[in-house]
Motif scaffolding. Structure first.
Motif, PDB file in Angstrom:
ATOM      1  N   UNK A 172      21.584  16.986  17.339  1.00  0.00           N
ATOM      2  CA  UNK A 172      22.576  16.719  16.322  1.00  0.00           C
ATOM      3  C   UNK A 172      21.668  15.888  15.140  1.00  0.00           C
ATOM      4  N   UNK A 173      20.452  15.470  15.192  1.00  0.00           N
ATOM      5  CA  UNK A 173      19.759  14.886  14.157  1.00  0.00           C
ATOM      6  C   UNK A 173      18.427  15.618  13.707  1.00  0.00           C
ATOM      7  N   UNK A 174      17.906  15.037  12.599  1.00  0.00           N
ATOM      8  CA  UNK A 174      16.838  15.650  12.073  1.00  0.00           C
ATOM      9  C   UNK A 174      16.011  14.397  11.207  1.00  0.00           C
ATOM     10  N   UNK A 175      14.962  14.754  10.699  1.00  0.00           N
ATOM     11  CA  UNK A 175      14.176  13.545  10.001  1.00  0.00           C
ATOM     12  C   UNK A 175      13.944  14.006   8.687  1.00  0.00           C
ATOM     13  N   UNK A 176      14.062  12.948   7.583  1.00  0.00           N
ATOM     14  CA  UNK A 176      13.960  13.067   6.162  1.00  0.00           C
ATOM     15  C   UNK A 176      12.208  12.174   5.941  1.00  0.00           C
ATOM     16  N   UNK A 177      11.878  12.702   5.183  1.00  0.00           N
ATOM     17  CA  UNK A 177      10.470  12.252   4.449  1.00  0.00           C
ATOM     18  C   UNK A 177      10.881  11.698   3.128  1.00  0.00           C
ATOM     19  N   UNK A 178      10.375  10.587   2.694  1.00  0.00           N
ATOM     20  CA  UNK A 178      10.689   9.924   1.426  1.00  0.00           C
ATOM     21  C   UNK A 178       9.287   9.415   0.851  1.00  0.00           C
ATOM     22  N   UNK A 179       9.229   9.301  -0.682  1.00  0.00           N
ATOM     23  CA  UNK A 179       8.125   8.682  -1.097  1.00  0.00           C
ATOM     24  C   UNK A 179       8.640   7.045  -0.749  1.00  0.00           C
ATOM     25  N   UNK A 180       7.629   6.247  -1.194  1.00  0.00           N
ATOM     26  CA  UNK A 180       7.789   4.907  -1.121  1.00  0.00           C
ATOM     27  C   UNK A 180       9.066   4.237  -1.630  1.00  0.00           C
ATOM     28  N   UNK A 181       9.360   5.053  -2.928  1.00  0.00           N
ATOM     29  CA  UNK A 181      10.558   4.582  -3.629  1.00  0.00           C
ATOM     30  C   UNK A 181      11.961   5.303  -3.108  1.00  0.00           C
ATOM     31  N   UNK A 182      11.797   6.059  -2.146  1.00  0.00           N
ATOM     32  CA  UNK A 182      13.046   6.552  -1.444  1.00  0.00           C
ATOM     33  C   UNK A 182      13.388   8.088  -1.971  1.00  0.00           C
ATOM     34  N   UNK A 183      12.747   8.680  -2.859  1.00  0.00           N
ATOM     35  CA  UNK A 183      13.023   9.909  -3.162  1.00  0.00           C
ATOM     36  C   UNK A 183      12.580  11.153  -2.010  1.00  0.00           C
ATOM     37  N   UNK A 184      13.612  11.783  -1.645  1.00  0.00           N
ATOM     38  CA  UNK A 184      13.438  12.750  -0.735  1.00  0.00           C
ATOM     39  C   UNK A 184      12.248  13.651  -1.082  1.00  0.00           C
ATOM     40  N   UNK A 185      11.141  13.852  -0.281  1.00  0.00           N
ATOM     41  CA  UNK A 185      10.350  15.038  -0.151  1.00  0.00           C
ATOM     42  C   UNK A 185      10.840  16.152   0.435  1.00  0.00           C
ATOM     43  N   UNK A 210      10.707  19.569   2.636  1.00  0.00           N
ATOM     44  CA  UNK A 210       9.780  20.131   3.348  1.00  0.00           C
ATOM     45  C   UNK A 210       9.026  21.400   2.780  1.00  0.00           C
ATOM     46  N   UNK A 211       7.758  21.654   3.045  1.00  0.00           N
ATOM     47  CA  UNK A 211       6.970  22.900   2.946  1.00  0.00           C
ATOM     48  C   UNK A 211       7.018  23.220   1.207  1.00  0.00           C
ATOM     49  N   UNK A 212       7.007  22.248   0.454  1.00  0.00           N
ATOM     50  CA  UNK A 212       6.752  22.115  -0.923  1.00  0.00           C
ATOM     51  C   UNK A 212       6.043  20.868  -1.439  1.00  0.00           C
ATOM     52  N   UNK A 213       5.248  21.004  -2.519  1.00  0.00           N
ATOM     53  CA  UNK A 213       4.339  19.948  -3.053  1.00  0.00           C
ATOM     54  C   UNK A 213       5.411  18.936  -3.294  1.00  0.00           C
ATOM     55  N   UNK A 214       5.143  17.492  -3.091  1.00  0.00           N
ATOM     56  CA  UNK A 214       5.845  16.301  -3.353  1.00  0.00           C
ATOM     57  C   UNK A 214       5.502  15.641  -4.719  1.00  0.00           C
ATOM     58  N   UNK A 215       5.180  16.426  -5.551  1.00  0.00           N
ATOM     59  CA  UNK A 215       4.584  15.767  -6.751  1.00  0.00           C
ATOM     60  C   UNK A 215       3.316  15.298  -6.715  1.00  0.00           C
ATOM     61  N   UNK A 216       2.560  15.120  -7.794  1.00  0.00           N
ATOM     62  CA  UNK A 216       1.190  14.655  -7.861  1.00  0.00           C
ATOM     63  C   UNK A 216       0.945  12.974  -7.967  1.00  0.00           C
ATOM     64  N   UNK A 217      -0.066  12.538  -7.439  1.00  0.00           N
ATOM     65  CA  UNK A 217      -0.224  11.111  -7.298  1.00  0.00           C
ATOM     66  C   UNK A 217      -1.641  11.120  -7.988  1.00  0.00           C
ATOM     67  N   UNK A 218      -2.131  10.042  -8.947  1.00  0.00           N
ATOM     68  CA  UNK A 218      -3.176   9.799  -9.501  1.00  0.00           C
ATOM     69  C   UNK A 218      -4.177   9.309  -8.350  1.00  0.00           C
ATOM     70  N   UNK A 219      -5.552   9.707  -8.459  1.00  0.00           N
ATOM     71  CA  UNK A 219      -6.693   9.427  -7.604  1.00  0.00           C
ATOM     72  C   UNK A 219      -7.522   8.420  -8.163  1.00  0.00           C
ATOM     73  N   UNK A 220      -7.628   7.254  -7.639  1.00  0.00           N
ATOM     74  CA  UNK A 220      -8.494   6.288  -8.333  1.00  0.00           C
ATOM     75  C   UNK A 220      -9.661   6.224  -7.328  1.00  0.00           C
ATOM     76  N   UNK A 221     -10.876   5.549  -8.222  1.00  0.00           N
ATOM     77  CA  UNK A 221     -12.282   5.608  -7.481  1.00  0.00           C
ATOM     78  C   UNK A 221     -12.083   4.985  -6.054  1.00  0.00           C
ATOM     79  N   UNK A 222     -13.031   5.216  -5.285  1.00  0.00           N
ATOM     80  CA  UNK A 222     -12.744   4.456  -4.013  1.00  0.00           C
ATOM     81  C   UNK A 222     -11.860   4.690  -2.872  1.00  0.00           C
ATOM     82  N   UNK A 223     -11.140   3.719  -2.419  1.00  0.00           N
ATOM     83  CA  UNK A 223     -10.050   3.960  -1.309  1.00  0.00           C
ATOM     84  C   UNK A 223      -8.650   3.868  -2.109  1.00  0.00           C
ATOM     85  N   UNK A 224      -7.730   4.788  -1.488  1.00  0.00           N
ATOM     86  CA  UNK A 224      -6.586   5.260  -2.031  1.00  0.00           C
ATOM     87  C   UNK A 224      -5.517   5.156  -0.751  1.00  0.00           C
ATOM     88  N   UNK A 225      -4.391   4.474  -1.019  1.00  0.00           N
ATOM     89  CA  UNK A 225      -3.405   4.267   0.054  1.00  0.00           C
ATOM     90  C   UNK A 225      -2.037   5.183  -0.626  1.00  0.00           C
TER      91      UNK A 225
END
Length: 174
Positions: A109-122, A124-139
């Motif tokens: 009777x339950x399921x799991x949702x995945x969101x961006x850090x801002x709370x926008x639902x991502x 499943x099985x689809x691109x969740x929008x593009x994020x910029x890559x910066x030089x070095x380490x990215x979180x």
């Protein structure tokens, strides 16, 4: 008596097939440049929701979100300058935008949702929008939550017990 000639015939057939080997070997592949390295700690992300009280789901329909982060290192934006995350997995039959429980789960009777850090639902099985890559380490930060299915709420059919859900994420560079 008839078995022996058949056995001899099979052995002779096997002997001839051993000498009919081709000497051609072909190797192929693709050499690609990836702009980032996925760290070992991201090989198996485990997010533990601990104990969820059934009555809480009946009252609020979902849990608070639990954050998680995907770490990319050694990023070079001159190769590709953005990345999209696709979370893949079995969609829930009632709420297809959410991840379904693994078949071994006792809870129902339950399921799991995945969101961006801002709370926008991502979805499943689809691109969740593009994020910029910066030089070095990215979180890249995301969050997950457990939600009761509408039918389980209406019919009071949430089943308590252990549960697990599995998703794989894919990095799509651009």
């Amino acid at each position: 008596m008839m078995k022996y000639p058949l056995l001899v015939l099979c052995l002779i057939g096997s002997a001839f097939s051993c000498y009919a080997v081709s000497d051609n070997v072909h190797f192929s592949g693709a050499l690609v440049a990836e702009p980032c390295t996925l760290t070992d700690e991201n090989a198996n992300i485990h997010l533990d929701f601990g104990t969820i009280i059934e009555s809480y789901l009946y009252e609020y329909q979902r849990t608070a979100s639990k954050p998680f982060t995907i770490h990319l290192t050694d990023c070079d934006p001159t190769v590709y300058n953005s990345v999209a995350f696709t979370f893949q997995g079995a969609e829930d039959s009632e709420m297809p935008e959410l991840l379904a429980l693994d078949p071994t789960s006792v809870a129902k009777g339950i399921a799991l949702g995945i969101t961006t850090s801002e709370g926008t639902l991502l979805p499943l099985n689809k691109d969740g929008g593009y994020y910029t890559i910066s030089p070095g380490n990215n979180d890249y930060s995301f969050a997950a939550y457990i939600q009761a299915k509408p039918s389980a709420l209406v019919n009071r059919q949430i089943v308590v017990g252990d549960f697990s859900l599995t998703s794989t994420f894919v990095l799509n560079y651009q």
